[in-house]
Motif scaffolding. Structure first.
Motif, PDB file in Angstrom:
ATOM      1  N   ASP A 342       0.771  -1.287   0.018  1.00 18.59           N
ATOM      2  CA  ASP A 342      -0.230   0.083  -0.018  1.00 18.59           C
ATOM      3  C   ASP A 342       0.882   1.204   0.057  1.00 18.59           C
ATOM      4  O   ASP A 342       0.485   2.295  -0.626  1.00 18.59           O
ATOM      5  N   ASP A 343       2.031   1.107   0.811  1.00 15.96           N
ATOM      6  CA  ASP A 343       2.839   2.562   0.567  1.00 15.96           C
ATOM      7  C   ASP A 343       3.379   2.805  -0.625  1.00 15.96           C
ATOM      8  O   ASP A 343       3.228   4.031  -1.126  1.00 15.96           O
ATOM      9  N   VAL A 344       3.694   1.809  -1.265  1.00 19.37           N
ATOM     10  CA  VAL A 344       4.232   2.019  -2.700  1.00 19.37           C
ATOM     11  C   VAL A 344       3.277   2.250  -3.441  1.00 19.37           C
ATOM     12  O   VAL A 344       3.667   3.196  -4.372  1.00 19.37           O
ATOM     13  N   TYR A 345       2.030   1.849  -3.513  1.00 17.08           N
ATOM     14  CA  TYR A 345       0.992   2.179  -4.267  1.00 17.08           C
ATOM     15  C   TYR A 345       0.688   3.656  -3.860  1.00 17.08           C
ATOM     16  O   TYR A 345       0.428   4.289  -5.092  1.00 17.08           O
ATOM     17  N   LEU A 346       0.930   4.300  -3.092  1.00 11.72           N
ATOM     18  CA  LEU A 346       0.559   5.623  -2.690  1.00 11.72           C
ATOM     19  C   LEU A 346       1.684   6.426  -3.367  1.00 11.72           C
ATOM     20  O   LEU A 346       1.444   7.505  -4.237  1.00 11.72           O
ATOM     21  N   GLY A 347       2.723   5.991  -3.525  1.00 10.20           N
ATOM     22  CA  GLY A 347       3.878   6.631  -4.064  1.00 10.20           C
ATOM     23  C   GLY A 347       3.878   6.529  -5.487  1.00 10.20           C
ATOM     24  O   GLY A 347       3.926   7.621  -6.163  1.00 10.20           O
ATOM     25  N   MET A 348       3.151   5.475  -6.192  1.00 14.13           N
ATOM     26  CA  MET A 348       2.822   5.401  -7.768  1.00 14.13           C
ATOM     27  C   MET A 348       1.774   6.528  -7.723  1.00 14.13           C
ATOM     28  O   MET A 348       1.931   7.110  -8.916  1.00 14.13           O
ATOM     29  N   CYS A 349       0.686   6.662  -7.115  1.00 16.38           N
ATOM     30  CA  CYS A 349      -0.210   7.977  -7.419  1.00 16.38           C
ATOM     31  C   CYS A 349       0.196   9.091  -7.214  1.00 16.38           C
ATOM     32  O   CYS A 349      -0.018   9.983  -8.224  1.00 16.38           O
ATOM     33  N   LEU A 350       1.102   9.261  -6.153  1.00 16.74           N
ATOM     34  CA  LEU A 350       1.705  10.685  -6.175  1.00 16.74           C
ATOM     35  C   LEU A 350       2.605  10.903  -7.436  1.00 16.74           C
ATOM     36  O   LEU A 350       2.647  12.195  -7.743  1.00 16.74           O
ATOM     37  N   TYR A 351       3.437   9.844  -7.692  1.00 19.84           N
ATOM     38  CA  TYR A 351       4.249  10.075  -8.915  1.00 19.84           C
ATOM     39  C   TYR A 351       3.446  10.677 -10.142  1.00 19.84           C
ATOM     40  O   TYR A 351       3.756  11.664 -10.908  1.00 19.84           O
ATOM     41  N   ARG A 352       2.238   9.898 -10.399  1.00 17.31           N
ATOM     42  CA  ARG A 352       1.353  10.363 -11.667  1.00 17.31           C
ATOM     43  C   ARG A 352       0.822  11.883 -11.521  1.00 17.31           C
ATOM     44  O   ARG A 352       0.295  12.400 -12.407  1.00 17.31           O
ATOM     45  N   LEU A 353       0.884  12.157 -10.084  1.00 14.25           N
ATOM     46  CA  LEU A 353       0.181  13.692  -9.880  1.00 14.25           C
ATOM     47  C   LEU A 353       1.237  14.605  -9.999  1.00 14.25           C
ATOM     48  O   LEU A 353       0.896  15.782  -9.750  1.00 14.25           O
ATOM     49  N   GLY A 354       2.482  14.294  -9.879  1.00 12.97           N
ATOM     50  CA  GLY A 354       3.650  15.325  -9.727  1.00 12.97           C
ATOM     51  C   GLY A 354       3.822  15.757  -8.481  1.00 12.97           C
ATOM     52  O   GLY A 354       4.498  16.967  -8.413  1.00 12.97           O
ATOM     53  N   VAL A 355       3.459  14.994  -7.414  1.00 13.52           N
ATOM     54  CA  VAL A 355       3.552  15.353  -6.105  1.00 13.52           C
ATOM     55  C   VAL A 355       4.658  14.754  -5.576  1.00 13.52           C
ATOM     56  O   VAL A 355       4.770  13.364  -5.500  1.00 13.52           O
ATOM     57  N   SER A 356       5.424  15.593  -4.727  1.00 18.47           N
ATOM     58  CA  SER A 356       6.512  15.079  -4.014  1.00 18.47           C
ATOM     59  C   SER A 356       6.330  15.130  -2.280  1.00 18.47           C
ATOM     60  O   SER A 356       6.019  16.215  -2.026  1.00 18.47           O
ATOM     61  N   PRO A 357       6.382  13.901  -1.648  1.00 16.74           N
ATOM     62  CA  PRO A 357       6.050  13.752  -0.539  1.00 16.74           C
ATOM     63  C   PRO A 357       7.174  14.676   0.487  1.00 16.74           C
ATOM     64  O   PRO A 357       8.153  14.974   0.037  1.00 16.74           O
ATOM     65  N   VAL A 358       6.607  15.245   1.568  1.00 21.72           N
ATOM     66  CA  VAL A 358       7.555  15.925   2.530  1.00 21.72           C
ATOM     67  C   VAL A 358       8.165  14.820   3.620  1.00 21.72           C
ATOM     68  O   VAL A 358       7.483  14.463   4.262  1.00 21.72           O
ATOM     69  N   HIS A 359       9.573  14.730   3.900  1.00 21.08           N
ATOM     70  CA  HIS A 359       9.999  13.851   4.853  1.00 21.08           C
ATOM     71  C   HIS A 359       9.877  14.950   6.050  1.00 21.08           C
ATOM     72  O   HIS A 359      10.559  15.967   6.255  1.00 21.08           O
ATOM     73  N   HIS A 360       9.528  14.385   7.056  1.00 19.11           N
ATOM     74  CA  HIS A 360       9.263  14.972   8.505  1.00 19.11           C
ATOM     75  C   HIS A 360       9.851  13.827   9.532  1.00 19.11           C
ATOM     76  O   HIS A 360       9.659  12.760   9.491  1.00 19.11           O
ATOM     77  N   LEU A 361      11.076  14.640  10.221  1.00 19.66           N
ATOM     78  CA  LEU A 361      11.595  13.594  11.108  1.00 19.66           C
ATOM     79  C   LEU A 361      10.602  13.262  12.298  1.00 19.66           C
ATOM     80  O   LEU A 361      11.370  12.261  13.015  1.00 19.66           O
ATOM     81  N   GLY A 362       9.702  13.600  12.452  1.00 16.84           N
ATOM     82  CA  GLY A 362       8.853  13.192  13.731  1.00 16.84           C
ATOM     83  C   GLY A 362       8.171  11.999  13.331  1.00 16.84           C
ATOM     84  O   GLY A 362       7.735  11.503  14.314  1.00 16.84           O
ATOM     85  N   PHE A 363       8.188  11.542  12.109  1.00 15.24           N
ATOM     86  CA  PHE A 363       7.603  10.150  11.969  1.00 15.24           C
ATOM     87  C   PHE A 363       8.347   9.000  12.006  1.00 15.24           C
ATOM     88  O   PHE A 363       9.178   8.863  11.094  1.00 15.24           O
ATOM     89  N   LEU A 364       8.542   8.609  13.060  1.00 12.69           N
ATOM     90  CA  LEU A 364       9.643   7.598  13.599  1.00 12.69           C
ATOM     91  C   LEU A 364       9.005   6.169  13.222  1.00 12.69           C
ATOM     92  O   LEU A 364       8.441   5.525  14.221  1.00 12.69           O
ATOM     93  N   THR A 365       8.759   5.770  12.040  1.00 14.30           N
ATOM     94  CA  THR A 365       8.412   4.489  11.438  1.00 14.30           C
ATOM     95  C   THR A 365       9.028   3.385  11.923  1.00 14.30           C
ATOM     96  O   THR A 365       8.838   2.143  11.920  1.00 14.30           O
ATOM     97  N   PHE A 366      10.394   3.533  12.039  1.00 10.55           N
ATOM     98  CA  PHE A 366      11.445   2.710  12.501  1.00 10.55           C
ATOM     99  C   PHE A 366      11.594   2.589  14.109  1.00 10.55           C
ATOM    100  O   PHE A 366      12.718   2.147  14.527  1.00 10.55           O
ATOM    101  N   ASP A 367      11.023   3.527  14.702  1.00 12.46           N
ATOM    102  CA  ASP A 367      10.966   3.513  16.252  1.00 12.46           C
ATOM    103  C   ASP A 367      12.290   4.063  16.834  1.00 12.46           C
ATOM    104  O   ASP A 367      13.228   4.557  16.296  1.00 12.46           O
ATOM    105  N   LEU A 368      12.344   4.454  18.007  1.00 15.99           N
ATOM    106  CA  LEU A 368      13.507   5.156  18.772  1.00 15.99           C
ATOM    107  C   LEU A 368      14.196   4.152  19.126  1.00 15.99           C
ATOM    108  O   LEU A 368      14.042   2.887  19.125  1.00 15.99           O
ATOM    109  N   PRO A 369      15.567   4.594  19.276  1.00 17.91           N
ATOM    110  CA  PRO A 369      16.551   3.726  19.864  1.00 17.91           C
ATOM    111  C   PRO A 369      16.002   2.796  21.090  1.00 17.91           C
ATOM    112  O   PRO A 369      15.186   3.375  21.949  1.00 17.91           O
ATOM    113  N   GLN A 370      16.480   1.778  21.246  1.00 18.45           N
ATOM    114  CA  GLN A 370      15.955   1.024  22.325  1.00 18.45           C
ATOM    115  C   GLN A 370      16.226   1.575  23.671  1.00 18.45           C
ATOM    116  O   GLN A 370      15.105   1.645  24.652  1.00 18.45           O
ATOM    117  N   ALA A 371      17.264   2.251  24.025  1.00 21.12           N
ATOM    118  CA  ALA A 371      17.430   2.833  25.279  1.00 21.12           C
ATOM    119  C   ALA A 371      16.525   3.972  25.511  1.00 21.12           C
ATOM    120  O   ALA A 371      16.587   4.487  26.653  1.00 21.12           O
TER     121      ALA A 371
END
Length: 407
Positions: A342-371
């Motif tokens: 699904d994430d890749v599909y959304l990117g495919m749709c954005l590409y065809r719209l000519g829209v570039s997603p904004v990277h935000h450092l607050g979206f920690l999809t790979f989590d914080l460090p364990q400590a």
């Protein structure tokens, strides 16, 4: 390799040779539309037909199905599409179909299906809020599964609470609505109790569940995006922003509202700023990713199905985008062949719209460090963190309620 067609500027002048006499206009030296199919990859071939069909220069306003080299017709998802169900003729389109994992086989057999009946609907979710001034500031669309009762309840009690929600620092209150996106309970992986009656009770009480009549599997998550865009275009089209996420993330909703209010204020006025607001999507942006070719992984995509790099996309757990962009996604998705991630599909749709997603450092999809995961101060700059179970959501919600601890 995937053939891509960049958006042309409004006043496009094709490069070419000019006539010295002045009687002839400049003309292109080579063809500017590549009609060659990508050999060997089913998705690429299907998408090439979609792109060609949607090209008004080549086809005008023609509609309907297109035929692959084998004579198989592919419909792009109009009301003329055949009833949704497995079509075993698709197996003949990929030479290694019989050796693919079961989830990949299931996806290919039903990839022509994109219209499913709503089993549970919430048409009144945004009732009385059908103008821009009264519309929800934030509509939170959470992908869940039938059996995830505890996740949904924890979200309702914490970051997904519907109603008037206060910004974390700004002090304003904004209207927030939450809805959960479900498919039909998947009973193919073993014996499961029938949870339909419990889900109906939950829906009757909270009135925040959308459920469609398709099997709720990992490779069918894309359907939740496509069907949700159809739903929101009919029932909540004036929502200012949409959050789309999984039911195992934690969101600092007040901080997210701070961010969105700031973005909205900065987008007022000039046309270019207004356009940035309309084409806004933020998350954990991933670029130049390659498909996984390991058959034992969850994200395995065979080369016989897809070739090339993935487009830039915002991945893993949650993104936020403007309501205006949701309407554009609903339209363009009709011309982008379904993809099993699904994430890749959304990117495919954005590409065809000519829209570039904004990277935000607050979206920690790979989590914080364990400590740092047990330290409230580590979350001060976080908008989203993945993954958290219901108990952890409740704990974080108590720890991070304003005023925040001094750090």
């Amino acid at each position: 390799m995937l053939i891509v067609f960049p958006r042309l500027p409004l006043h496009f002048i094709a490069p070419g040779a000019s006539s010295n006499s002045g009687d002839l206009s400049p003309h292109p030296l080579t063809a500017f539309w590549n009609l060659r199919l990508v050999d060997g990859a089913l998705w690429n071939r299907l998408q090439h037909l979609q792109d060609r069909q949607h090209n008004p220069i080549l086809n005008g306003n023609s509609t309907g199905g297109r035929t692959l080299a084998t004579g198989h017709t592919y419909m792009h998802g109009t009301d003329a599409s055949p009833p949704c169900g497995p079509d075993h003729l698709w197996a003949s389109q990929v030479p290694d179909f019989n050796t693919m994992p079961e989830q990949m086989q299931d996806f290919i057999l039903s990839m022509h299906c994109r219209h499913y009946m709503l089993l549970m609907d919430q048409p009144d979710l945004c009732i009385g809020q059908d103008t821009e001034s009264k519309a929800p500031m934030l509509l939170m669309a959470v992908k869940s599964q039938v059996g995830h009762f505890e996740n949904r309840q924890a979200i309702r009690e914490t970051w997904g609470r519907s109603g008037w929600v206060k910004e974390e620092t700004g002090g304003k209150r904004w209207q927030v609505r939450t809805v959960f996106l479900l498919g039909r309970q998947d009973t193919t992986t073993g014996p499961h109790p029938d949870l339909g009656a419990l889900l109906q009770l939950e829906s009757n009480r909270h009135r925040d569940i959308l459920q469609w009549d398709f099997r709720d599997t990992f490779f069918n998550l894309t359907l939740k995006d496509v069907l949700f865009w159809d739903w929101i275009s009919m029932h909540c089209s004036h929502a200012h922003y949409i959050f789309k996420g999984d039911d195992d993330v934690f969101v600092r909703t007040g901080a997210l509202l701070d961010y969105l209010n700031e973005h909205q204020a900065s987008s007022q006025g000039a046309n270019d700023r207004a356009k940035r607001r309309e084409e806004f999507l933020a998350g954990d942006v991933i670029a130049n990713a390659l498909p996984s070719r390991q058959p034992t992984t969850k994200y395995y995509i065979p080369e016989s199905f897809y070739k090339g790099l993935y487009p830039t996309y915002a991945g893993g757990g949650g993104v936020v985008y403007s309501g205006a962009l949701a309407m554009q996604l609903q339209e363009i998705s009709q011309w982008v062949s379904l993809f099993p991630i699904d994430d890749v599909y959304l990117g495919m749709c954005l590409y065809r719209l000519g829209v570039s997603p904004v990277h935000h450092l607050g979206f920690l999809t790979f989590d914080l460090p364990q400590a740092d995961r047990e330290k409230p101060c580590a979350y001060h700059r976080v908008l989203l963190v993945h993954k958290r179970d219901p108990k952890e959501m409740l704990t974080l919600w108590r720890q991070l309620r304003p005023p925040l601890p001094e750090c």
